[in-house]
Design a protein around this motif. Structure first.
Motif, PDB file in Angstrom:
ATOM      1  N   ILE A   4       0.859  -1.179   0.000  1.00 45.88           N
ATOM      2  CA  ILE A   4       0.000   0.000   0.000  1.00 45.88           C
ATOM      3  C   ILE A   4       0.896   1.230   0.000  1.00 45.88           C
ATOM      4  N   ILE A   6       1.549   5.563  -0.478  1.00 43.81           N
ATOM      5  CA  ILE A   6       1.074   6.781   0.177  1.00 43.81           C
ATOM      6  C   ILE A   6      -0.271   7.246  -0.382  1.00 43.81           C
ATOM      7  N   GLU A   8      -2.741   5.521  -1.579  1.00 39.25           N
ATOM      8  CA  GLU A   8      -3.780   4.642  -1.052  1.00 39.25           C
ATOM      9  C   GLU A   8      -4.045   4.925   0.421  1.00 39.25           C
ATOM     10  N   LEU A   9      -2.992   5.158   1.180  1.00 41.97           N
ATOM     11  CA  LEU A   9      -3.146   5.486   2.596  1.00 41.97           C
ATOM     12  C   LEU A   9      -3.899   6.796   2.781  1.00 41.97           C
ATOM     13  N   GLY A  13      -7.395   7.227   4.691  1.00 45.84           N
ATOM     14  CA  GLY A  13      -7.519   8.185   5.784  1.00 45.84           C
ATOM     15  C   GLY A  13      -8.689   9.134   5.571  1.00 45.84           C
TER      16      GLY A  13
END
Length: 84
Positions: A4, A6, A8-9, A13
């Motif tokens: 995963i 950045i 996707e994170l 979030g």
């Protein structure tokens, strides 16, 4: 196994923040709708409960109460509530 990154994170979030906001809004709305609603006594008739709701500024809830208790339509229920 897929990694995963950045972007996707960040998307996850943002989705989590949106979900948390929706939950807070729903809980706040539920608490507000229960606040300032007079308690009905066991022997209170429909007219008394409707008057209490109107006095608390809950006219629309009073109309829903009349409709639910009697099965009459929206216009007739509104006329009944407004007549009290």
């Amino acid at each position: 196994m897929a990694q995963i990154g950045i972007p996707e994170l960040l998307v996850l979030g943002v989705l989590a923040l949106i979900a948390a906001t929706i939950v807070v809004v729903i809980l706040t709305a539920t608490r507000r709708s229960r606040r300032n609603v007079p308690a009905a006594g066991p022997q209170d008739d429909l007219a008394t409960r409707v008057r209490r709701l109107k006095e608390a500024g809950r006219t629309q809830q009073a109309i829903f109460l009349v409709r639910g208790e009697t099965g009459i339509g929206q216009d007739e229920a509104a006329q009944f509530v407004n007549s009290l």
